[in-house]
Design a protein around this motif. Structure first.
Motif, mmCIF file in Angstrom:
data_model
loop_
_atom_site.group_PDB
_atom_site.id
_atom_site.type_symbol
_atom_site.label_atom_id
_atom_site.label_comp_id
_atom_site.label_asym_id
_atom_site.label_seq_id
_atom_site.Cartn_x
_atom_site.Cartn_y
_atom_site.Cartn_z
ATOM 1 N N ARG A 100 1.910 3.481 -9.792
ATOM 2 C CA ARG A 100 2.502 2.138 -9.720
ATOM 3 C C ARG A 100 3.999 2.218 -9.409
ATOM 4 N NH1 ARG A 100 0.647 -3.164 -10.845
ATOM 5 N NH2 ARG A 100 2.339 -4.490 -10.134
ATOM 6 N N GLU A 101 4.658 3.143 -10.062
ATOM 7 C CA GLU A 101 6.104 3.303 -9.873
ATOM 8 C C GLU A 101 6.438 3.638 -8.416
ATOM 9 O OE1 GLU A 101 9.302 6.572 -11.309
ATOM 10 O OE2 GLU A 101 7.844 5.993 -12.830
ATOM 11 N N ILE A 102 5.662 4.573 -7.829
ATOM 12 C CA ILE A 102 5.927 4.991 -6.447
ATOM 13 C C ILE A 102 5.570 3.874 -5.464
ATOM 14 C CG2 ILE A 102 5.220 6.606 -4.625
ATOM 15 C CD1 ILE A 102 5.000 8.753 -6.861
ATOM 16 N N ILE A 103 4.444 3.189 -5.695
ATOM 17 C CA ILE A 103 4.050 2.076 -4.818
ATOM 18 C C ILE A 103 5.131 0.992 -4.823
ATOM 19 C CG2 ILE A 103 2.451 0.109 -4.670
ATOM 20 C CD1 ILE A 103 0.180 2.096 -5.360
ATOM 21 N N ASP A 104 5.615 0.648 -6.020
ATOM 22 C CA ASP A 104 6.655 -0.393 -6.130
ATOM 23 C C ASP A 104 7.957 0.070 -5.487
ATOM 24 O OD1 ASP A 104 4.869 -1.990 -7.458
ATOM 25 O OD2 ASP A 104 5.680 -1.639 -9.464
ATOM 26 N N HIS A 105 8.369 1.301 -5.800
ATOM 27 C CA HIS A 105 9.657 1.806 -5.309
ATOM 28 C C HIS A 105 9.668 1.926 -3.789
ATOM 29 C CE1 HIS A 105 12.814 4.909 -4.517
ATOM 30 N NE2 HIS A 105 13.449 4.226 -5.456
ATOM 31 N N SER A 106 8.533 2.376 -3.224
ATOM 32 C CA SER A 106 8.459 2.584 -1.767
ATOM 33 C C SER A 106 8.125 1.315 -0.994
ATOM 34 C CB SER A 106 7.407 3.649 -1.450
ATOM 35 O OG SER A 106 6.128 3.210 -1.890
ATOM 36 N N GLU A 107 7.757 0.244 -1.724
ATOM 37 C CA GLU A 107 7.322 -1.026 -1.101
ATOM 38 C C GLU A 107 6.108 -0.803 -0.186
ATOM 39 O OE1 GLU A 107 11.317 -3.304 -0.097
ATOM 40 O OE2 GLU A 107 11.547 -1.138 0.093
ATOM 41 N N THR A 108 5.181 -0.035 -0.702
ATOM 42 C CA THR A 108 3.951 0.259 0.042
ATOM 43 C C THR A 108 3.128 -1.021 0.232
ATOM 44 O OG1 THR A 108 3.783 2.599 -0.512
ATOM 45 C CG2 THR A 108 1.712 1.409 -0.290
ATOM 46 N N LYS A 109 2.571 -1.189 1.456
ATOM 47 C CA LYS A 109 1.822 -2.413 1.799
ATOM 48 C C LYS A 109 0.296 -2.218 1.738
ATOM 49 C CE LYS A 109 5.493 -4.860 3.287
ATOM 50 N NZ LYS A 109 5.817 -4.988 4.716
ATOM 51 N N ALA A 110 -0.139 -0.956 1.895
ATOM 52 C CA ALA A 110 -1.584 -0.662 1.882
ATOM 53 C C ALA A 110 -1.762 0.762 1.392
ATOM 54 C CB ALA A 110 -2.174 -0.820 3.287
ATOM 55 N N ILE A 111 -2.994 1.092 0.971
ATOM 56 C CA ILE A 111 -3.232 2.424 0.433
ATOM 57 C C ILE A 111 -4.633 2.914 0.790
ATOM 58 C CG2 ILE A 111 -3.983 1.482 -1.824
ATOM 59 C CD1 ILE A 111 -2.646 3.985 -3.122
ATOM 60 N N PHE A 112 -4.709 4.172 1.221
ATOM 61 C CA PHE A 112 -6.003 4.834 1.402
ATOM 62 C C PHE A 112 -6.372 5.498 0.079
ATOM 63 C CE2 PHE A 112 -4.496 4.732 5.831
ATOM 64 C CZ PHE A 112 -5.644 4.287 6.480
ATOM 65 N N ILE A 113 -7.569 5.220 -0.407
ATOM 66 C CA ILE A 113 -8.030 5.822 -1.661
ATOM 67 C C ILE A 113 -9.258 6.670 -1.357
ATOM 68 C CG2 ILE A 113 -8.959 5.361 -3.969
ATOM 69 C CD1 ILE A 113 -7.220 2.876 -4.035
ATOM 70 N N GLY A 114 -9.166 7.958 -1.682
ATOM 71 C CA GLY A 114 -10.229 8.869 -1.264
ATOM 72 C C GLY A 114 -10.842 9.663 -2.381
ATOM 73 N N LYS A 115 -10.829 10.960 -2.204
ATOM 74 C CA LYS A 115 -11.494 11.901 -3.112
ATOM 75 C C LYS A 115 -10.637 12.069 -4.372
ATOM 76 C CE LYS A 115 -13.138 16.694 -3.029
ATOM 77 N NZ LYS A 115 -13.246 17.912 -2.215
ATOM 78 N N LEU A 116 -11.146 11.609 -5.503
ATOM 79 C CA LEU A 116 -10.402 11.686 -6.768
ATOM 80 C C LEU A 116 -11.339 12.073 -7.898
ATOM 81 C CD1 LEU A 116 -8.368 8.373 -6.359
ATOM 82 C CD2 LEU A 116 -7.401 10.675 -6.233
ATOM 83 N N ASP A 117 -10.807 12.774 -8.908
ATOM 84 C CA ASP A 117 -11.632 13.145 -10.061
ATOM 85 C C ASP A 117 -11.997 11.917 -10.888
ATOM 86 O OD1 ASP A 117 -11.665 15.830 -9.455
ATOM 87 O OD2 ASP A 117 -9.837 16.259 -10.585
ATOM 88 N N ASN A 118 -11.034 10.994 -10.998
ATOM 89 C CA ASN A 118 -11.269 9.793 -11.811
ATOM 90 C C ASN A 118 -10.641 8.581 -11.122
ATOM 91 O OD1 ASN A 118 -11.641 7.889 -13.809
ATOM 92 N ND2 ASN A 118 -11.016 9.250 -15.475
ATOM 93 N N PRO A 119 -11.288 8.087 -10.057
ATOM 94 C CA PRO A 119 -10.677 7.009 -9.270
ATOM 95 C C PRO A 119 -10.406 5.750 -10.082
ATOM 96 C CG PRO A 119 -12.938 7.470 -8.529
ATOM 97 C CD PRO A 119 -12.569 8.539 -9.487
#
Length: 549
Positions: A100-119
């Motif tokens: 959340r901190e990085i998304i807010d700080h970078s002003e990210t507009k979209a995100i790819f969500i892929g291979k995760l242990d605990n999505p």
């Protein structure tokens, strides 16, 4: 006029046209390798770039990637670039709060969500109003589907026009100290860094890479992703750490990068099968020796290796010599997120163990105050995102201040002696540099992990975990050996550096228990937070070897 080096996306398009049917990416999913040729990858990238543009995103918009290494990590990274956007890669093992901190700080507009242990856990950090796109092999509910977007958007045609000076990515450092900082790099810097690396490795062409260290980490991204794209090579992925050995043996890469902890684990695996005394005996018999060495290399997955690298944290020179006896020359390299890992490396034909090698072409090096390593090259960062003061403090006369203390010998080989910020003062007012002492302790091969502490204490102490090979020995024997190690190490140290105690803890330090960074470096602050309340009681104990399990 500035020389225009080919950019990453331009090199991809070049090989997409030149070798469309050759393998580019191979990823094991439930044990079955899913493959993409250069042409198939190109179609996916071009259609996804069209989809990104159709959502209204373009120049200057940030798009994040939250995934472990997989084929679609590379595809999404190239699609972000082709659409003219800025990539924000995230470590797949951070906390939802950090996401959340990085998304807010970078002003990210979209995100790819892929291979995760605990999505589900990590997605708690993703704002609901953010556009989320899921990778095909790892579907996540409530996201746009990659395959649907690709099917519904015609691929962009022709070669993309990318401004070399435009911001390419904001890479947030994993941070052994403090909060992650967003390192900004443009497309030209990446092109320069890869070109400078390849000047030292002109023979690399159509190689086989093995990808498992986080692709958001600068070394993996530059060597594996960029290295493969600039040389028209193949990338194989690991399915999980449980299948690591099998995937590596299947791949038999020609280029292999591992952090020191991985090399230690590989050594432990070999010694479990062939104890050291037996190995010594076999390696001393000429005909048997070559068979044993080639057999071990094949079993490991390194029968075809041309270059084996290590970096990210210091490696025990004894480990380098040990692998050399097996015919595996590990080249220690050095670099930072802030200079796209373009700094130093040992070349295979002139390795000097214990050093991080000589500088790459175009990299100017000097030692500043406190023998701080300072480097200058066109691969240096533009700065830290939204941190002008921090950026200004990171440079001196155009040189990037690394924060590492070092020495340079007559042949230009650099030795890193520690982090300047890691040094501490004991209560006697004397400075201690922990990295030097840790390196000496690790050389005996008894310890797996070590952190030397002692700020404000009468003497420094070493907190450690035991190497696997030692754990099976009787307790008395272990204590006696640790006592000897302590005495032997202290005999090589200045009086004020000498250790009063070795403290053995039972649990290995990992990413999941918060004691290692995503690149397997020890977090000193986390060690202090975990054990700090015991420092004074430990220092007051009479015993020199303390078992803290």
């Amino acid at each position: 006029m500035k020389q225009h080096l080919p950019l990453l996306i331009e090199k991809f398009c070049q090989f997409e046209a030149a070798q469309p049917h050759e393998l580019f990416l191979s990823e094991p999913v439930s044990g079955i390798y899913r493959e993409f040729t250069w042409q198939q990858a190109g179609q996916e990238i071009r259609s996804m770039a069209a989809a990104i543009r159709s959502m209204g995103f373009g120049q200057g918009d940030k798009i994040a990637i939250l995934s472990k290494n997989c084929a679609h990590w590379v595809l999404s990274d190239l699609a972000i670039t082709m659409a003219g956007c800025i990539g924000v890669p995230l470590y797949p093992n951070i906390t939802p709060e950090a996401v959340r901190e990085i998304i807010d700080h970078s002003e990210t507009k979209a995100i790819f969500i892929g291979k995760l242990d605990n999505p589900a856990y990590l997605r708690q950090g993703v704002p609901d109003d953010l556009i989320q796109i899921t990778f095909p092999f790892y579907p996540n509910e409530g996201c746009l589907n990659w395959d649907d977007l690709v099917a519904n958007h015609a691929p962009l045609e022709g070669d993309p026009k990318v401004d070399p000076e435009a911001l390419a990515c904001i890479v947030y450092t994993s941070g052994t100290t403090g909060q992650p900082k967003g390192v900004m790099h443009n497309h030209a810097a990446t092109a320069y860094a890869v070109d400078a690396f390849l000047q030292s490795y002109t023979h690399l062409h159509k190689e086989t890479f093995f990808s498992y260290l986080p692709l958001c980490h600068v070394a993996e991204r530059m060597l594996v992703e960029c290295g493969a794209i600039f040389t028209g090579s193949k990338i194989y992925f690991v399915e999980s750490m449980d299948t690591f050995a099998a995937n590596l043996a299947h791949t038999q890469p020609t280029i292999f990068l591992a952090v020191p902890r991985i090399w230690e684990k590989l050594q432990e695996g070999i010694l479990k099968k062939i104890p050291q005394q037996k190995l010594n005996r076999l390696l001393s018999i000429p005909i048997v020796s070559s068979l044993i060495k080639s057999g071990i290399r094949k079993k490991l997955g390194l029968s075809r290796y041309k270059h084996a690298f290590t970096g990210a944290s210091p490696i025990n020179p004894a480990l380098l010599f040990w692998f050399q006896r097996l015919g595996i020359i590990i080249q220690e390299a050095y670099g930072m997120t802030e200079n796209l890992a373009l700094s130093h490396s040992n070349r295979k034909e002139s390795v000097k163990f214990g050093t991080v090698g000589t500088s790459y072409p175009g990299v100017i090096v000097r030692l500043g105050k406190d023998n701080e390593v300072q480097v200058k090259s066109p691969a240096s960062m533009l700065g830290y995102y939204k941190e002008p003061e921090l950026t200004a403090a990171s440079f001196e006369d155009g040189y990037l201040k690394t924060g590492d203390e070092g020495s340079i010998d007559a042949e230009g080989f650099l030795t890193i002696t520690g982090r300047i910020k890691d040094q501490f003062k004991t209560s006697k007012g004397k400075y201690v540099m922990p990295a030097i002492i840790e390196s000496k302790l690790l050389q005996a091969g008894m310890l797996s992990q070590v952190c030397v502490i002692g700020s404000g204490l009468p003497n420094a102490m070493a907190i450690c975990t035991l190497a696997e090979s030692v754990k099976s020995e009787p307790a008395e024997q272990q204590t006696s050996a640790l006592q000897q190690l302590l005495e032997q190490t202290n005999s090589q140290l200045e009086h004020h550096e000498r250790l009063s105690k070795v403290i053995v803890v039972g649990e290995e330090w990992t990413i999941s228990n918060g004691l290692l960074t995503p690149t397997l470096k020890i977090k000193r602050k986390a060690v202090d937070a975990s054990f700090g309340d015991q420092y004074i009681p430990w220092s007051q104990e009479e015993k020199q070897v303390i078992w803290a399990q």
